[in-house]
Structure formats: C-alpha cells, structure tokens
Scaffold this active site. Structure first.
Site, PDB file in Angstrom:
ATOM      1  N   LEU A 217      15.203  -4.888   1.222  1.00  0.00           N
ATOM      2  CA  LEU A 217      14.188  -4.102   1.094  1.00  0.00           C
ATOM      3  C   LEU A 217      14.235  -2.989   0.138  1.00  0.00           C
ATOM      4  O   LEU A 217      15.141  -2.445  -0.267  1.00  0.00           O
ATOM      5  CB  LEU A 217      13.640  -3.500   2.353  1.00  0.00           C
ATOM      6  CG  LEU A 217      13.182  -4.423   3.491  1.00  0.00           C
ATOM      7  CD1 LEU A 217      12.730  -3.755   4.701  1.00  0.00           C
ATOM      8  CD2 LEU A 217      11.904  -5.307   3.093  1.00  0.00           C
ATOM      9  N   GLY A 218      13.274  -2.843  -1.014  1.00  0.00           N
ATOM     10  CA  GLY A 218      13.271  -1.458  -1.645  1.00  0.00           C
ATOM     11  C   GLY A 218      13.827  -2.094  -2.980  1.00  0.00           C
ATOM     12  O   GLY A 218      14.342  -1.070  -3.754  1.00  0.00           O
ATOM     13  N   GLU A 219      14.077  -3.159  -3.266  1.00  0.00           N
ATOM     14  CA  GLU A 219      14.975  -3.758  -4.386  1.00  0.00           C
ATOM     15  C   GLU A 219      14.013  -4.353  -5.535  1.00  0.00           C
ATOM     16  O   GLU A 219      14.780  -5.312  -6.058  1.00  0.00           O
ATOM     17  CB  GLU A 219      16.268  -4.225  -4.192  1.00  0.00           C
ATOM     18  CG  GLU A 219      17.137  -3.217  -3.610  1.00  0.00           C
ATOM     19  CD  GLU A 219      18.514  -3.724  -3.471  1.00  0.00           C
ATOM     20  OE1 GLU A 219      19.831  -3.172  -3.906  1.00  0.00           O
ATOM     21  OE2 GLU A 219      18.871  -5.060  -3.248  1.00  0.00           O
TER      22      GLU A 219
ATOM     23  N   ARG B  35       8.281 -12.509   1.109  1.00  0.00           N
ATOM     24  CA  ARG B  35       7.337 -11.424   1.236  1.00  0.00           C
ATOM     25  C   ARG B  35       7.949 -10.785   2.450  1.00  0.00           C
ATOM     26  O   ARG B  35       7.736  -9.558   2.660  1.00  0.00           O
ATOM     27  CB  ARG B  35       5.829 -11.896   1.276  1.00  0.00           C
ATOM     28  CG  ARG B  35       5.044 -10.952   1.358  1.00  0.00           C
ATOM     29  CD  ARG B  35       4.926  -9.926   0.238  1.00  0.00           C
ATOM     30  NE  ARG B  35       4.030  -8.816   0.336  1.00  0.00           N
ATOM     31  CZ  ARG B  35       4.157  -7.776   1.220  1.00  0.00           C
ATOM     32  NH1 ARG B  35       5.438  -7.459   1.631  1.00  0.00           N
ATOM     33  NH2 ARG B  35       3.029  -7.116   1.292  1.00  0.00           N
TER      34      ARG B  35
ATOM     35  N   ASN C 268       0.455  -8.822  -5.250  1.00  0.00           N
ATOM     36  CA  ASN C 268       0.410  -7.917  -6.504  1.00  0.00           C
ATOM     37  C   ASN C 268       1.126  -8.043  -7.550  1.00  0.00           C
ATOM     38  O   ASN C 268       2.381  -8.323  -7.382  1.00  0.00           O
ATOM     39  CB  ASN C 268       0.568  -6.418  -5.927  1.00  0.00           C
ATOM     40  CG  ASN C 268       0.395  -5.590  -7.168  1.00  0.00           C
ATOM     41  OD1 ASN C 268      -0.201  -5.663  -7.968  1.00  0.00           O
ATOM     42  ND2 ASN C 268       1.301  -4.227  -6.995  1.00  0.00           N
ATOM     43  N   LEU C 269       0.693  -8.491  -8.777  1.00  0.00           N
ATOM     44  CA  LEU C 269       1.752  -9.024 -10.033  1.00  0.00           C
ATOM     45  C   LEU C 269       2.014  -7.489 -10.650  1.00  0.00           C
ATOM     46  O   LEU C 269       2.579  -7.934 -11.811  1.00  0.00           O
ATOM     47  CB  LEU C 269       1.165 -10.038 -10.580  1.00  0.00           C
ATOM     48  CG  LEU C 269      -0.185 -10.098 -11.209  1.00  0.00           C
ATOM     49  CD1 LEU C 269      -0.538  -8.998 -12.308  1.00  0.00           C
ATOM     50  CD2 LEU C 269      -0.812 -11.243 -11.416  1.00  0.00           C
ATOM     51  N   ILE C 270       1.369  -6.442 -10.521  1.00  0.00           N
ATOM     52  CA  ILE C 270       1.573  -5.291 -11.366  1.00  0.00           C
ATOM     53  C   ILE C 270       2.988  -4.758 -11.465  1.00  0.00           C
ATOM     54  O   ILE C 270       3.360  -4.597 -12.531  1.00  0.00           O
ATOM     55  CB  ILE C 270       0.752  -4.071 -10.810  1.00  0.00           C
ATOM     56  CG1 ILE C 270      -0.777  -4.573 -10.992  1.00  0.00           C
ATOM     57  CG2 ILE C 270       1.011  -2.802 -11.626  1.00  0.00           C
ATOM     58  CD1 ILE C 270      -1.866  -3.487 -10.434  1.00  0.00           C
TER      59      ILE C 270
ATOM     60  N   GLU D 166       0.883  -1.237  -0.049  1.00  0.00           N
ATOM     61  CA  GLU D 166      -0.001  -0.049   0.152  1.00  0.00           C
ATOM     62  C   GLU D 166       0.739   1.329  -0.077  1.00  0.00           C
ATOM     63  O   GLU D 166       0.523   2.585  -0.504  1.00  0.00           O
ATOM     64  CB  GLU D 166      -0.827  -0.055   1.541  1.00  0.00           C
ATOM     65  CG  GLU D 166      -2.045  -0.926   1.068  1.00  0.00           C
ATOM     66  CD  GLU D 166      -1.780  -2.381   1.517  1.00  0.00           C
ATOM     67  OE1 GLU D 166      -0.293  -2.421   1.984  1.00  0.00           O
ATOM     68  OE2 GLU D 166      -2.205  -3.305   1.738  1.00  0.00           O
TER      69      GLU D 166
END
Length: 454
Positions: free
Chosen positions: A338-340, A298, A364-366, A72
């Site tokens: 994280l963030g990569e 995840r 989410n696969l977007i 989110e």
C-alpha cells in the site's frame, strides 16, 4: 419525512448484518475489526472530550472531512494542504469507510486532529457523531451522500458540502429511481462543487445546490518523488518494457491470463529446460512475453489470491513484499503493498486500467498521467467519464474494445519509441493543464465558514 423514517428503520435493522460483514472483512484486513463501535457512534477511545474544542465563533474551526476509501483519501490530502493554509489552526475530524482509506489517512493528521470511522447512517449514530465532534463545516468527498447524515447536519446547523463532486450516469439513473429518498438528501446539502459540467447538471437535476464547476483536484496531486525515482531506476534495469495492470479488479486478471495464453502460450517446462537459449531467458522464464508484466490489484485482500492465480497458471511470480534491493526476476511481478503506486507507475512504461475491462466503471487514471504513464482503457468507464475523456483527447490514453485489444496496443506502444514518448509527454501535460481545483475549493469552504459560523 415518512420515507426517511422507513429508510432509518432499514438501517437500524441492518446493523447486525454490518457487524457480521466487518467481522468477515477483518479476517483478511484486521483494521476492519478495530474500533467497530465508532461506526455506531461510540467514541470512548477516539478523543479526550474535555480537550475537544466547542467550535463556534471563538477559536479555530473544526472541519470534518469524509473520505470513504483510498482514492478519496489521496485526493483529500491535496485539499487538506490548501485548507490548512486558508484556515490556520483548523482542527480536523477525518472519517473513512474502508480500511485502506483509514490506513492512508493516518499520514494526514496533525496534533489535535481526530480520525474515526464514518457513522453508520442511523439517526442515532449520526447524532452521536455530530454531538461529540461539533464540526463547524462538513465536507463529503465526491459521491458520499447519506440521507440521515444530511438531515442530521441540517437539524444542527452544520453546513454540509459535497466537494470534488461527481455523478456517473449509472448513479444518476439509480438516484432517479430512488428520488423519494435521494432528492431530499441532495437538496439538503449546503453547497456542491462539481468536477465537470455533466456532473453539475446531474446533481442540479436532483435538487443539489451546485455553486460551481471547479474541476478535479486529483490533478493537483504530485507523485512521491522518491518512490517515482526508485521505480524508474528499477525500470531502467528491467531489460524490456514493463506493462502494468493498474488497480486490477476481480475477474480481470483471468481475462488477462486468457489473452496471454492465446497470444504467447507457455512453452512446456521440460522443453524450456532442454533449450534455454531458445525458449527461456536467463531466469528460466518460458512465457515468450515481449514485456515484463506487473499486476497491482486494487484491493489488498486479493494480493495473495492474484499471486496464486498466476502461479497456478504456470508463471513464476515475485511479490513486492518479498523483493530485496530490486525486483526479483519472474514472469509476473505482483504489487502487494500500500502507498507505493508512484513506485509502480515509475516502474511501468505503459498501463492497463483496472475496473474498465469488467463492467465496474474504471479507476482513476490521473495518478498514472502525473507519473507520465500512458493508459490503455477498456470500454467500462462510467465512474470516471470526465477524466478518461480528457486523457483520451489529450493523447495520454487510448480507449480499447476489450482487454485483448488493450494488451496489443500497449505492447505495440511499449515497443515504439516515438509513439511511447508522445503519449508520455501528453500524460505529463494533462495534469499541468487541469490544476487549481483544490485551491479554489479551499477558498469556497473558507467563505462558507465566514458566512455560517456563529
């Protein structure tokens, strides 16, 4: 009112349990142990109250945005960019419920903004939060509707809106069973803008004021270009296709291991050493895998656990946190940063979708599509029905019966240049076809502020 009073008693009674849970989580993710009192409405270190604006007709608006977790928060980044254009000088109150969300949210702040934990849903904590920050509008991302939060905003005249709203059939059925509590909460929202017609219908049937179907503004996000380029450069040097298990969840890595052991059993270690030219590759790998495996869990608290799981099964493991200038040679790469995600998707030729093989609703696969990575999904997609359906219809993703089927299809696609290119092109085209929701949402929020600010 009586039902919410009973609910409030339960939330008050649960506070000691919340504190214990946070203490346990903090042992793995220390951020859960910081600023704990914010969750109960105490903000001594959050902001200088004297400098905080009073809101109202004078001055720029105070916008409160709640993004509970990492996904989110990433989506919120897209909306915030559009909001700052539509509302020059706005001040942001950004709240989260998880450590990953809060960590990612730091990058979204500008001078004068505030970031705190979401208040626990008691009337007291909610009241303190609203009295302290005095938002002119509240925006809840996707699913985060809490009864006392909604009631508190209504009592204080704060228009509370659900943006990028979605509701799975599972959540809908649960809400129907708790309609005595959920109904007033959804009816109390000022406005809802849904991702899809199906989401809009479910939310409307619960009493929500759905003012439009604007799409999913996660399609508006663009991957970090530098990370994506670095990943693709590393992919070019991998020597074989890279299969990524994206956002894997608890139990799913073992499912994958079972498939790998059955289809490509490990050669005995002593045989690999005796015949490296036939069994092992140059690094001493003895998996026989036709692809390089990259696993990105995840949840960060599981990074070490997942790496150990594959090591205990006999595979060599290289964690991202230990790489130098390039990925280390190993049977399994574990993405423990994280963030990569753009870097990892840049590395991947194809991806399995975590959360979809165990009954967890998918992920989410977007972002995978935005990076041009075909996705192979399991049967459990109830949390992301719209996005997964759009991806499958576009040819950017394939729904599979189970993880064995998904691995087989992913491996076959990675080895078929024409099929791989077709799915990659479809993935890139998916985002281009569904952009624009964030800008539309920002326009609607600005209109709400014009109507409601006093």
């Amino acid at each position: 009112m009586i039902t919410r009073a009973l609910y409030s008693l339960l939330t008050y009674a649960a506070q000691p349990w919340v504190r214990r849970k946070l203490a346990r989580r903090a042992q793995v993710e220390p951020l859960y142990g910081q600023w704990v009192e914010e969750r109960f409405g105490h903000y001594a270190d959050a902001v200088d109250l004297a400098s905080w604006p009073a809101g109202g007709a004078s001055g720029a608006p105070v916008v409160w945005l709640h993004a509970v977790s990492l996904g989110e928060t990433r989506a919120a980044a897209v909306l915030l960019a559009r909001l700052r254009e539509a509302l020059p000088g706005m001040r942001l109150v950004l709240t989260h419920g998880t450590a990953t969300g809060r960590e990612a949210g730091k990058a979204l702040l500008q001078p004068g903004d505030v970031q705190v934990w979401q208040p626990w849903d008691t009337p007291t904590a909610v009241g303190r939060f609203l009295a302290r920050f005095r938002p002119d509008v509240g925006l809840l991302m996707e699913t985060e509707v809490w009864p006392n939060l909604v009631a508190g905003c209504a009592q204080r005249g704060v228009p509370l809106c659900l943006v990028n709203a979605r509701m799975s059939d599972k959540t809908y059925q649960e809400s129907l069973r708790l309609r005595w509590l959920a109904g007033p909460a959804y009816r109390g929202l000022h406005a809802v803008w849904a991702q899809s017609e199906a989401d809009a219908q479910r939310l409307s049937s619960l009493g929500a004021t759905v003012q439009g179907v604007l799409g999913n503004f996660k399609f508006d996000a663009t991957p970090d270009a530098a990370l994506l380029a670095q990943g693709r450069a590393w992919r070019a040097g991998a020597g074989r296709p890279v299969l990524m298990f994206a956002s894997s969840r608890e139990g799913e890595e073992q499912m994958l291991l079972d498939v790998l052991k059955e289809k490509w059993p490990l050669a005995p270690a002593e045989y690999a050493l005796a015949a490296p030219e036939t069994i092992a590759n140059q690094s001493g790998q003895r998996t026989g895998l036709p692809f390089q495996l990259l696993v990105v869990p995840r949840h960060p608290q599981r990074f070490a656990e997942v790496a150990q799981l594959f090591a205990d099964a006999g595979y060599t493991v290289a964690r991202r946190s230990q790489w130098g200038e390039a990925p280390e040679t190993a049977d399994v790469w574990v993405g423990d940063s994280l963030g990569e995600m753009a870097l990892y998707f840049g590395l991947a030729h194809v991806a399995l979708l975590g959360g979809s093989f165990a009954p967890l609703g998918g992920q989410n696969l977007i972002e995978a599509a935005a990076c041009g990575v075909p996705v192979f999904m399991g049967p459990h997609l109830f949390n992301f029905t719209e996005a997964s359906t759009l991806a499958a219809e576009a040819g950017a993703a394939l729904r599979c019966e189970n993880i064995a089927h998904a691995v087989a299809e992913a491996a076959a696609t990675a080895g078929d240049t024409a099929r791989l290119q077709g799915m990659q092109d479809a993935a890139l085209g998916l985002g281009a076809a569904h952009r624009g929701a964030a800008e539309k949402t920002a326009t609607e929020v600005a209109a709400v502020l014009r109507r409601t600010r006093r």
